[in-house]
Design an enzyme around this catalytic site. Structure first.
Site, PDB file in Angstrom:
ATOM      1  N   CYS A   1       0.911  -1.228  -0.038  1.00 42.82           N
ATOM      2  CA  CYS A   1      -0.124  -0.067  -0.045  1.00 42.82           C
ATOM      3  C   CYS A   1       1.190   1.434  -0.064  1.00 42.82           C
ATOM      4  CB  CYS A   1      -0.794   0.020   1.324  1.00 42.82           C
ATOM      5  SG  CYS A   1      -1.999  -1.468   1.497  1.00 42.82           S
TER       6      CYS A   1
ATOM      7  N   ILE B   1      -4.004  -7.461  -1.357  1.00 42.46           N
ATOM      8  CA  ILE B   1      -2.981  -8.814  -1.607  1.00 42.46           C
ATOM      9  C   ILE B   1      -3.512  -9.695  -0.677  1.00 42.46           C
ATOM     10  CG2 ILE B   1      -0.510  -9.829  -1.559  1.00 42.46           C
ATOM     11  CD1 ILE B   1      -1.119  -7.471  -3.838  1.00 42.46           C
TER      12      ILE B   1
ATOM     13  N   GLY C   1       3.358  -3.078   3.084  1.00 39.58           N
ATOM     14  CA  GLY C   1       4.456  -4.168   3.136  1.00 39.58           C
ATOM     15  C   GLY C   1       3.569  -5.439   3.036  1.00 39.58           C
TER      16      GLY C   1
ATOM     17  N   GLY D   1      14.769 -11.016  -8.050  1.00 37.32           N
ATOM     18  CA  GLY D   1      16.136 -11.403  -7.752  1.00 37.32           C
ATOM     19  C   GLY D   1      17.034 -10.799  -7.320  1.00 37.32           C
TER      20      GLY D   1
END
Length: 633
Positions: free
Chosen positions: A2, A56, A80, A375
């Site tokens: 967010c 999410i 997060g 990555g």
């Protein structure tokens, strides 16, 4: 994932926070949270919090923010993911002290964990986060940034208040926020391609360093503390064999990737065809039988500086039975993207890789994916850059007992031949001053070259400056805390504290969130980082093979063809494109910038353009575009 924002009135100020004031800042960041919005302002008008939501985990409305404790004494905004939130929830339920209003919101876990353990709750979290918490009972505001700095958190103290936000552009919506260049930070930007925390390129606007919290008490006292340092949690284990070490790395990677699969929306993988992203794709594809979606970027044409990796990415995707998606980019894509790039960056991130990250993020979002694994971090942890071979050798050569007088003779000789702007001269200069040779995995200009590049005014103002001043506190911590003073350990530690959080992770955060996509970083799970920092330099560099121990860990998981092919960065053909339309765009912009400002010496800028120093010109171009967007009247 967010966007968060907030404001607190400091003692002695008669300013009153209103809902429109918070909403105005909050809604500059709709791209970070298009799925919902919330705001809370205390009745006394001293504090307000705002939130934009990208749903999410736990998509229900009751999981929205700002979120309050049952008695209303705590108010929280959180950006997060806490990947082990279910485990922490069970622990809190066992304690029997909390009633839950959500089914599985990690935000509510953060709130109850803080209520129970206080700030020590951070040590239980496994994830990425930027958090703001208002404690009404204690009249305290807490600002927190995750261990690795995956999520940014900016703040500004002025006009009797402190404002904080996930992005600087939100802070600029305060009409009393000054817009001016932090010229000392500019000096460091010219070294590191970014500004080291706690500074930004905006005078008066700060960013919270990774692994730190900041607390503002009722009397206005401000306390900042580092709550996590990898050196406190890592130590060499001489009894661990090479095979055991490789097995532990793979085990931690499996756990890290599994944790980052937790989501209530589709998750995918950025795939370049290198070891890191291929490992992510292989580990992500194992276990549940569902085909993972992978996303790859290539360029139109064949370039020596950036050969096409798509063929390798496609082979890896086929090998793990992934659903493969690719996009091929052109120089026109880059030119058209420049205004949006500058707007999203907030402050210059002089790495052209912002360009492909944005488009691979958009490719994922356009194909229905809202979360992707990336990555970043593997090269820093496992000696993955070819340039680090040179840096390590230089560090070792500097240990030789060469008298300082000979080093100074070498410096004088190079200066006579006009080589004082070169990096060999700069490395010799650092050695003569008994400084570390390695100043990070990416450097733009030497200290001598910066002074020549700056305008006469700034040259005089910053004549005594050195970007070593930004590194020295990190070096002092390293010397005090580390149990392994090897050069490679220092190199990794420096990049964990500077280049990764303020350059590499910010390019991922700003570009992915620009299209409302969450990026997760399995190689920077703090448990894996602690393990990697415990591995000796000898084991990591055995045989002079880059990523030796990581390659050993993943051999058999991904094809030998991927493991053994030469290292290739996730880059942009800037050198070739500079000779195309991009060069004309840059030249015009820099000529206008030099005419309107007093930051750089125009003659030196023109020399760089004439000599086609594409990379260095790109760094100046980024600064010029930022100034035009955010500072120019």
């Amino acid at each position: 994932m967010c966007a968060i924002v907030g404001s607190l009135v400091l003692p002695g100020s008669n300013f009153s926070i209103t809902e429109p004031f918070v909403v105005r800042m909050r809604d500059t960041m709709v791209h970070r949270g298009p799925d919902g919005a919330g705001v809370w302002v205390a009745e006394h008008g001293r504090v307000g919090l705002g939130h934009r939501r990208l749903s999410i985990i736990d998509l229900s409305e009751v999981a929205g923010q700002p979120m309050s404790s049952q008695d209303g004494s705590l108010q929280l905004v959180f950006n997060g993911e806490i990947y082990n939130h279910a485990e922490i929830r069970k622990e809190l339920e066992y304690l029997g002290e909390y009633q839950w209003k959500t089914n599985h919101s990690d935000t509510e876990v953060v709130l109850h964990a803080f209520a129970h353990w206080g700030i020590d709750c951070l040590h239980k979290f496994r994830g990425m986060f930027a958090i703001g918490i208002w404690d009404e009972k204690k009249q305290q505001l807490w600002l927190i940034r995750d261990r690795m700095g995956v999520k940014p958190l900016y703040y500004s103290i002025h006009s009797g208040r402190i404002n904080f936000a996930s992005e600087i552009k939100a802070l600029l919506k305060d009409p009393q926020q000054k817009r001016a260049v932090n010229e000392q930070a500019l000096f460091h930007y010219l070294s590191f391609l970014t500004t080291p925390a706690p500074d930004t390129l905006f005078e008066g606007i700060k960013k919270l360093p990774c692994g730190s919290w900041l607390r503002i008490d009722a009397d206005g006292t401000i306390t900042e503390q580092q709550y996590w340092d990898v050196l406190d949690f890592s130590a060499p284990d001489p009894g661990l064999s090479e095979n055991d070490t490789a097995a532990k790395i793979l085990q931690e990677l499996r756990i890290s990737v599994k944790l980052r699969k937790v989501s209530d929306v589709p998750v995918g993988v950025f795939l370049s065809g290198g070891i890191d992203s291929s490992t992510n794709a292989a580990l992500f594809s194992g276990g549940d039988g569902e085909r993972v979606k992978t996303f790859s970027i290539g360029y139109n044409g064949s370039y020596d500086s950036n050969p096409d990796e798509l063929v390798y990415a496609k082979r890896v995707a086929d090998g793990v039975h992934a659903e493969y998606h690719e996009k091929v980019l052109t120089v026109d894509d880059l030119i058209n993207f420049l205004p949006e790039m500058v707007r999203l960056q907030d402050e210059p991130i002089a790495d052209p890789v912002c360009f492909p990250i944005y488009f691979v993020s958009k490719l994922a979002r356009d194909n229905g994916v809202m979360v992707c694994q990336v990555g970043e971090g593997a090269d820093e942890l496992f000696w993955g850059y070819p340039g680090w071979k040179t840096a390590l050798r230089l560090q070792q050569l500097n240990d030789w007992p060469v008298p300082n007088c000979l080093k100074k003779i070498g410096l004088a000789t190079m200066r006579c031949f006009g080589k004082d702007l070169s990096f060999p001269y700069e490395w010799l200069r650092r050695g003569a001053l008994k400084q570390s040779i390695f100043w990070g995995g990416a450097e733009a200009f030497t200290e001598t070259h910066k002074l020549r590049l700056l305008s006469p005014r700034l040259r005089q103002k910053l004549a005594g400056s050195s970007s070593w001043d930004a590194i020295d506190p990190i070096r002092q911590r390293f010397e005090t805390k580390t149990k392994d003073k090897s050069h490679l350990n220092w190199m990794t530690y420096l990049d964990l504290n500077l280049r990764l959080p303020e350059l590499l992770l910010m390019r991922v955060d700003k570009m992915s969130m620009g299209v409302s996509l969450e990026a997760r970083v399995p190689f920077l799970d703090h448990k894996l980082v602690e393990l990697a920092m415990s591995i000796s330099q000898e084991m990591k560099t055995r045989g002079g093979t880059l990523k030796y121990i990581l390659k050993k860990a993943v051999r058999g998981l991904i094809p030998d063809e991927i493991i053994d092919r030469p290292k290739q960065g996730f880059g942009v053909p800037i050198h070739e494109w500079f000779l195309d339309k991009l060069g004309a765009e840059i030249r015009a912009e820099l000529i206008e910038f030099c005419a309107l400002t007093d930051f750089f010496d125009p003659q030196e800028v023109h020399r760089l353009i004439r000599e086609r120093k594409a990379a260095q010109i790109w760094y100046l171009f980024n600064f010029a575009l930022w100034w035009k967007e955010y500072i120019r009247d």
